[in-house]
Design a protein around this motif. Structure first.
Motif, PDB file in Angstrom:
ATOM      1  N   ASP A  44      38.295  42.454  33.635  1.00 38.67           N
ATOM      2  CA  ASP A  44      38.837  41.542  32.629  1.00 38.67           C
ATOM      3  C   ASP A  44      39.083  40.173  33.257  1.00 38.67           C
ATOM      4  N   GLU A  45      39.522  39.237  32.433  1.00 37.31           N
ATOM      5  CA  GLU A  45      39.707  37.863  32.901  1.00 37.31           C
ATOM      6  C   GLU A  45      40.767  37.750  33.991  1.00 37.31           C
ATOM      7  N   ALA A  63      36.912  32.846  32.687  1.00 31.62           N
ATOM      8  CA  ALA A  63      36.215  33.379  31.504  1.00 31.62           C
ATOM      9  C   ALA A  63      34.702  33.293  31.682  1.00 31.62           C
ATOM     10  N   ASP A  78      40.014  28.050  36.689  1.00 33.31           N
ATOM     11  CA  ASP A  78      39.770  27.943  35.249  1.00 33.31           C
ATOM     12  C   ASP A  78      38.345  28.325  34.855  1.00 33.31           C
ATOM     13  N   ARG A 120      40.117  36.291  37.701  1.00 38.75           N
ATOM     14  CA  ARG A 120      40.910  35.219  38.309  1.00 38.75           C
ATOM     15  C   ARG A 120      41.321  35.599  39.732  1.00 38.75           C
ATOM     16  N   LEU A 139      33.579  35.821  34.271  1.00 39.49           N
ATOM     17  CA  LEU A 139      33.600  37.182  33.735  1.00 39.49           C
ATOM     18  C   LEU A 139      32.340  37.476  32.927  1.00 39.49           C
TER      19      LEU A 139
END
Length: 177
Positions: A45-46, A21, A18, A50, A24
């Motif tokens: 990107d997110e 974001a 989690d 992940r 990133l």
């Protein structure tokens, strides 16, 4: 490192999915990643972040201490502002690198030095006697941070990553000052 390290302003802890974001904002930013290439490319990107975090989390379980990657979280608001790492430098035989990365809006607050110093202190409880940091000569922020952590300049080399790099070292006795 299974437990968190706590400093006056920071918590150094394991990455979580989690955190994507927040991560990133560090590893997806050109201002940060330009100094990490070729060791790491920019995350797009997110979802890709992940995947990277998942790989780091899984790898962490199999790495002998003091190696690993950790998040830097501000204690005041719980916000992830950066990352720290200890890993083998190429050619991956013995030199352990202490590294730090912060999102640009967290630069200039001393978080990398504070977290890096705490991580180095913990690392020296794990039967190692020195850590290195490498920086491009033009990366004045990284050079200044290495010095604030307590690292000493030991020279230049192209041994790591086939780049001309400044090399800094810290030993347990350097933390006593």
């Amino acid at each position: 490192m299974s437990e968190e390290l706590t400093t006056e302003r920071l918590v150094v802890r394991e990455w979580r999915l989690d955190d994507a974001a927040a991560a990133l904002a560090i590893y997806g930013t050109e201002k940060v990643i330009r100094w990490l290439t070729p060791a790491m490319g920019q995350v797009a990107d997110e979802a890709a972040m992940r995947v990277v975090l998942q790989a780091w989390i899984e790898a962490q379980q199999n790495m002998p201490d003091p190696r690993g990657r950790w998040a830097i979280e501000r204690r005041a608001d719980g916000e992830v502002v950066g990352g720290l790492g200890i890993r083998l430098l190429p050619p991956y035989k013995e030199d352990l690198e202490l590294s730090w990365q912060l999102r640009p809006d967290a630069w200039g607050h001393g978080y990398a030095a504070e977290g890096g110093r705490a991580l180095a202190a913990w690392a020296f409880t794990q039967e190692i006697d020195e850590l290195f940091a490498v920086a491009r000569p033009t990366n004045t922020r990284a050079v200044a941070t290495a010095k604030r952590i307590g690292m000493t300049w030991v020279g230049e080399t192209d041994k790591y990553y086939n780049l001309r790099l400044q090399v800094f070292r810290i030993r347990p006795s350097d933390l006593a000052t």
